[in-house]
Design a protein around this motif. Structure first.
Motif, PDB file in Angstrom:
ATOM      1  N   LEU A  25      10.470   1.278   9.466  1.00 16.05           N
ATOM      2  CA  LEU A  25      11.539   2.188   9.046  1.00 16.05           C
ATOM      3  C   LEU A  25      12.036   1.831   7.643  1.00 16.05           C
ATOM      4  O   LEU A  25      12.269   2.713   6.813  1.00 16.05           O
ATOM      5  N   SER A  26      12.148   0.547   7.379  1.00 16.41           N
ATOM      6  CA  SER A  26      12.582   0.105   6.046  1.00 16.41           C
ATOM      7  C   SER A  26      11.528   0.433   4.993  1.00 16.41           C
ATOM      8  O   SER A  26      11.858   0.816   3.865  1.00 16.41           O
ATOM      9  N   LEU A  27      10.243   0.283   5.346  1.00 11.69           N
ATOM     10  CA  LEU A  27       9.171   0.656   4.422  1.00 11.69           C
ATOM     11  C   LEU A  27       9.240   2.150   4.116  1.00 11.69           C
ATOM     12  O   LEU A  27       9.087   2.560   2.960  1.00 11.69           O
ATOM     13  N   MET A  32      10.498   6.431   0.245  1.00  9.08           N
ATOM     14  CA  MET A  32      11.174   7.675  -0.143  1.00  9.08           C
ATOM     15  C   MET A  32      12.046   7.450  -1.375  1.00  9.08           C
ATOM     16  O   MET A  32      12.091   8.286  -2.275  1.00  9.08           O
ATOM     17  N   LEU A  33      12.718   6.317  -1.413  1.00  3.81           N
ATOM     18  CA  LEU A  33      13.530   5.985  -2.586  1.00  3.81           C
ATOM     19  C   LEU A  33      12.642   5.823  -3.817  1.00  3.81           C
ATOM     20  O   LEU A  33      12.996   6.259  -4.915  1.00  3.81           O
ATOM     21  N   GLY A  34      11.478   5.221  -3.633  1.00  6.42           N
ATOM     22  CA  GLY A  34      10.522   5.061  -4.739  1.00  6.42           C
ATOM     23  C   GLY A  34      10.060   6.394  -5.296  1.00  6.42           C
ATOM     24  O   GLY A  34       9.889   6.541  -6.507  1.00  6.42           O
ATOM     25  N   PHE A  45       2.666   8.658  -6.921  1.00  6.00           N
ATOM     26  CA  PHE A  45       1.539   8.716  -5.988  1.00  6.00           C
ATOM     27  C   PHE A  45       1.493   7.489  -5.085  1.00  6.00           C
ATOM     28  O   PHE A  45       1.217   7.600  -3.886  1.00  6.00           O
ATOM     29  N   ILE A  46       1.767   6.318  -5.630  1.00  9.06           N
ATOM     30  CA  ILE A  46       1.790   5.099  -4.815  1.00  9.06           C
ATOM     31  C   ILE A  46       2.857   5.214  -3.727  1.00  9.06           C
ATOM     32  O   ILE A  46       2.590   4.938  -2.552  1.00  9.06           O
ATOM     33  N   PHE A  47       4.052   5.637  -4.106  1.00  5.30           N
ATOM     34  CA  PHE A  47       5.113   5.776  -3.118  1.00  5.30           C
ATOM     35  C   PHE A  47       4.820   6.918  -2.145  1.00  5.30           C
ATOM     36  O   PHE A  47       5.178   6.852  -0.967  1.00  5.30           O
ATOM     37  N   LEU A  50       2.622   5.427   0.359  1.00  5.28           N
ATOM     38  CA  LEU A  50       3.377   4.534   1.235  1.00  5.28           C
ATOM     39  C   LEU A  50       4.184   5.317   2.272  1.00  5.28           C
ATOM     40  O   LEU A  50       4.333   4.870   3.414  1.00  5.28           O
ATOM     41  N   VAL A  51       4.696   6.475   1.891  1.00  3.13           N
ATOM     42  CA  VAL A  51       5.383   7.338   2.853  1.00  3.13           C
ATOM     43  C   VAL A  51       4.405   7.760   3.941  1.00  3.13           C
ATOM     44  O   VAL A  51       4.737   7.744   5.135  1.00  3.13           O
ATOM     45  N   GLY A  52       3.202   8.123   3.548  1.00  3.25           N
ATOM     46  CA  GLY A  52       2.191   8.529   4.529  1.00  3.25           C
ATOM     47  C   GLY A  52       1.825   7.406   5.480  1.00  3.25           C
ATOM     48  O   GLY A  52       1.706   7.613   6.692  1.00  3.25           O
TER      49      GLY A  52
END
Length: 176
Positions: A25-27, A32-34, A45-47, A50-52
């Motif tokens: 959840l923290s990731l 999302m903040l990223g 794109f990296i973030f 990470l969301v995915g």
């Protein structure tokens, strides 16, 4: 995000995966903040990826249950289709403008006429990425299955946050 984390403490109390849940959840929240704080296409794109990944981990959180494991895989694979379009759009951006910094790309894009073929191709590719994350037609099939995850994930995070990521992406990239 804070409210969701606070609610989750009570909801997940006693679950054997409590620590793993909060790590995922923290990731998700960090990712999302990223997305919001990114100032170039590589960072976003990296973030975005990470969301995915964190979405996959959260939807399939109770992976012992076959339907949850399948729902996580479906979300992951469906989002990869959209992400391929997003990545292709980034390649076109670099090929066209020679930069991936938002400020440079938006300034250079202003020199192209409205309806330019390359700008249209770029935005269509980026739109494919947005449709994957925000569960729009035709890449919407993962969202109903996201309910296999814990309630804070399926009802709050995906509905309120991830689905709006695609909308945010298009708002952020409006100069194109």
């Amino acid at each position: 995000g804070s409210a969701i984390h606070i609610y989750s403490v009570g909801y997940m109390k006693g679950d054997p995966g409590f620590s793993r849940f909060f790590a995922c959840l923290s990731l998700f929240t960090f990712s999302m903040l990223g997305i919001v704080l990114s100032n170039n296409f590589i960072q976003i794109f990296i973030f975005w990826e990470l969301v995915g990944v964190s979405s996959y981990l959260l939807i399939g959180f109770w992976f012992e249950k076959h339907s949850a494991a399948e729902a996580g895989k479906k979300a992951f694979l469906t989002n990869r289709i959209g992400d391929f379009g997003f990545l292709l759009g980034i390649f076109f951006i670099f090929w066209t403008f020679g930069s991936l910094n938002f400020k440079d790309v938006f300034a250079a894009a202003a020199n192209y006429p409205i309806g330019s073929g390359i700008i249209t191709a770029i935005t269509l590719c980026l739109f494919l990425g947005a449709t994957g994350k925000s569960a729009q037609l035709p890449l919407y099939t993962w969202l109903p299955d996201a309910m296999e995850g814990p309630t804070p994930v399926s009802a709050l995070i995906h509905a309120a946050t991830m689905v709006t990521a695609g909308v945010y992406l298009f708002a952020r990239l409006a100069p194109l």
